[in-house]
Design an enzyme around this catalytic site. Structure first.
Site, PDB file in Angstrom:
ATOM      1  N   VAL A  76       0.837  -1.212   0.000  1.00  0.00           N
ATOM      2  CA  VAL A  76       0.000   0.000   0.000  1.00  0.00           C
ATOM      3  C   VAL A  76       0.874   1.266   0.000  1.00  0.00           C
ATOM      4  CG1 VAL A  76      -1.901   1.220   1.124  1.00  0.00           C
ATOM      5  CG2 VAL A  76      -1.823  -1.270   1.198  1.00  0.00           C
ATOM      6  N   LYS A 108      11.591  -0.311   8.088  1.00  0.00           N
ATOM      7  CA  LYS A 108      12.255  -1.126   9.103  1.00  0.00           C
ATOM      8  C   LYS A 108      13.555  -1.749   8.584  1.00  0.00           C
ATOM      9  CE  LYS A 108      10.235  -3.930  12.656  1.00  0.00           C
ATOM     10  NZ  LYS A 108       8.944  -4.518  12.989  1.00  0.00           N
ATOM     11  N   GLU A 162     -10.178   5.691   6.057  1.00  0.00           N
ATOM     12  CA  GLU A 162     -11.064   5.086   5.045  1.00  0.00           C
ATOM     13  C   GLU A 162     -10.480   3.808   4.465  1.00  0.00           C
ATOM     14  OE1 GLU A 162     -14.217   4.473   3.750  1.00  0.00           O
ATOM     15  OE2 GLU A 162     -14.388   6.656   3.820  1.00  0.00           O
ATOM     16  N   VAL A 171     -11.070  -0.050   5.804  1.00  0.00           N
ATOM     17  CA  VAL A 171     -12.292  -0.854   5.642  1.00  0.00           C
ATOM     18  C   VAL A 171     -12.672  -0.942   4.166  1.00  0.00           C
ATOM     19  CG1 VAL A 171     -14.736  -1.047   6.222  1.00  0.00           C
ATOM     20  CG2 VAL A 171     -13.138  -0.151   7.906  1.00  0.00           C
ATOM     21  N   ILE A 218     -13.639   1.315  -1.328  1.00  0.00           N
ATOM     22  CA  ILE A 218     -15.048   1.742  -1.178  1.00  0.00           C
ATOM     23  C   ILE A 218     -15.144   2.844  -0.110  1.00  0.00           C
ATOM     24  CG2 ILE A 218     -17.390   1.019  -0.574  1.00  0.00           C
ATOM     25  CD1 ILE A 218     -16.673  -1.832  -1.363  1.00  0.00           C
ATOM     26  N   GLU A 262      -3.009 -10.658   4.204  1.00  0.00           N
ATOM     27  CA  GLU A 262      -2.202 -10.132   5.302  1.00  0.00           C
ATOM     28  C   GLU A 262      -0.896 -10.909   5.376  1.00  0.00           C
ATOM     29  OE1 GLU A 262      -3.439  -7.418   7.287  1.00  0.00           O
ATOM     30  OE2 GLU A 262      -4.631  -7.549   5.480  1.00  0.00           O
ATOM     31  N   ASP A 285      -9.577 -10.375  10.072  1.00  0.00           N
ATOM     32  CA  ASP A 285      -9.476  -9.116   9.324  1.00  0.00           C
ATOM     33  C   ASP A 285     -10.859  -8.495   9.061  1.00  0.00           C
ATOM     34  OD1 ASP A 285      -7.750  -7.302   7.346  1.00  0.00           O
ATOM     35  OD2 ASP A 285      -9.492  -8.040   6.247  1.00  0.00           O
ATOM     36  N   LYS A 303     -12.685  -4.918  10.591  1.00  0.00           N
ATOM     37  CA  LYS A 303     -13.378  -3.917   9.756  1.00  0.00           C
ATOM     38  C   LYS A 303     -14.811  -3.704  10.257  1.00  0.00           C
ATOM     39  CE  LYS A 303     -10.377  -5.069   5.906  1.00  0.00           C
ATOM     40  NZ  LYS A 303     -10.120  -6.046   4.856  1.00  0.00           N
ATOM     41  N   GLY A 321      -5.382  -4.810  -2.418  1.00  0.00           N
ATOM     42  CA  GLY A 321      -4.431  -4.513  -3.495  1.00  0.00           C
ATOM     43  C   GLY A 321      -3.865  -3.118  -3.327  1.00  0.00           C
TER      44      GLY A 321
END
Ligand code: HSE
Length: 392
Positions: free
Chosen positions: A15, A39, A121, A124, A128, A182, A193, A197, A294
């Site tokens: 991400v 890290k 945002e 979750v 969307i 994950e 997960d 959410k 993704g």
């Protein structure tokens, strides 16, 4: 004209890199990534080393940065970073659903105390825009229920195994290679997960703060050929659905594999797509659909939060402010399909109202009713010989 916002980024994984890409491809947003804290020193990285630091205080103590974007994996470290940044007066964007779910009430209080905004945002349902819609559009009284496919990895596995005859482990491997899963995929397949959410959605839908351990979650890790055959023969699909609704002045919620027929909007949600269906008093059902996992889809939600911060947007937590917090309850029953190892297990689950029973040398199942309280206490995710699915 607003000044250009300077962003300090934590994490440069799927991400984080997605965000760097989309921010540099989007001309309209008045923000730039100036420092990235990571890290691992020796990992090869696709952009100039000058961007990177290994010391979190290079970002947290840097007064020239306006926004901290937290996109790391470790939830404890993420909480440390996010709470420190808020206390130092920085606006923060995070996509860390586990961290937010585990600390939501604390984070709410820190925001009230410091006045610093935290937007999440991207935590979750990926791309969307559900949290901002819940916050801004829906007044509390209008909403009765929310259902969601909130995990891309499991929806991808369910699609590939049921439509393309792929094995569960091949489908999971693909989801990992595509950057959906994950780093510990148990969080996906055992439905932790999507529970995190749901936890966040509970706050923005009904103003409820609840600890993740109070919410029942069961995943798809035990799904067998017999379960898929059962669904197929009845013309149904199995989808991993998070649900919350109001029931007698209480709020209920859980995540469970659910059998849906082709009238159900979730039936057509495939691969890594997610969807949310809201049940509202006057507008009836409304459906949101989009990519749930993704790099770029998730980064697009982070980008939208950064853009909202440019205009000083913050969550007002209207449902919390209006309601106080409603009680959360697991004291209600579901109709379920249960593939079970022995009669003792059915007794342990206190199954009632059994309307169908089937047994062959390959499988045995019942359809009956079980309380969510009992499901929660029975630690189903620790067993490998059981499959339970909600049956409407
Ligand atoms: N592992 C998550 C999923 C990533 O598969 O939905 C997006 O939150």
């Amino acid at each position: 004209m607003n000044k250009k916002l300077r962003v300090g980024l934590f994490g440069f994984g799927v991400v984080g890199q997605g965000l760097y890409d989309v921010l540099h491809k989007t001309k309209g947003i008045n923000a730039e990534v100036v420092k990235i804290c990571v890290k691992h020193r020796d990992k090869p990285r696709p952009i100039d080393v000058e961007y990177f630091t290994f010391e979190k205080n290079d970002i947290l103590n840097n007064d020239s940065l306006d926004i901290v974007v937290e996109l790391i994996d470790n939830a404890d470290e993420a909480f440390e970073i996010v709470s420190t940044a808020l206390r130092k007066g920085k606006a923060v964007v995070s996509a860390n659903k586990k961290m937010i779910a585990e600390h939501l009430q604390e984070l709410y209080i820190i925001q009230q105390e410091t006045g610093s905004p935290l937007l999440y945002e991207a935590s979750v349902c990926g791309s969307i825009p559900i949290i901002r819609n819940l916050e801004e559009y829906y007044d509390n009284d209008l909403l009765n229920s929310l259902d969601g496919i909130c995990n891309g990895t499991t929806n991808y596995i369910l699609t590939k195994t049921s439509e393309e005859n792929k094995t569960y482990s091949d489908a999971l491997k693909e989801a990992q290679q595509k950057g959906f899963a994950e780093s510990n995929p148990r969080l996906d397949v055992q439905a932790f997960d999507p529970k995190y959410k749901l936890n966040i959605l509970l706050c923005h839908t009904f103003g409820v703060f609840v600890k993740p351990e109070s919410i029942f979650n069961f995943g798809i890790q035990n799904l067998s050929a017999a379960d898929s055959t059962f669904a197929r023969e009845k013309g149904l699909k199995i989808k991993l659905i998070a649900h919350t609704s109001k029931l007698n002045d209480k709020v209920i919620g859980y995540v469970i594999p659910t059998l849906v027929n082709n009238d159900n909007m979730f039936y057509a949600v495939r691969n890594e797509f997610n969807a949310v269906q809201l049940g509202a008093a006057f507008s009836d059902k409304q459906f949101f659909y989009g990519k749930g996992a993704g790099g770029h889809p998730t980064a697009s939600a982070v980008l939208s939060d950064i853009s909202a911060l440019v205009y000083r947007y913050r969550y007002e937590y209207k449902k919390v402010e209006q309601n106080g917090t409603l009680p959360f309850s697991n004291d209600h029953k579901l109709n379920v399909y249960i593939r079970y190892p022995n009669e003792a297990f059915l007794k342990e689950l206190e199954v009632t109202d059994i309307q169908q029973r089937f047994s062959s040398h390959e499988t045995q199942y019942v359809i009956g009713r079980v309380s969510v309280d009992t499901l929660l206490r029975s630690n189903l995710n620790d067993r490998d010989d059981v499959f339970v699915a909600k049956w409407n």
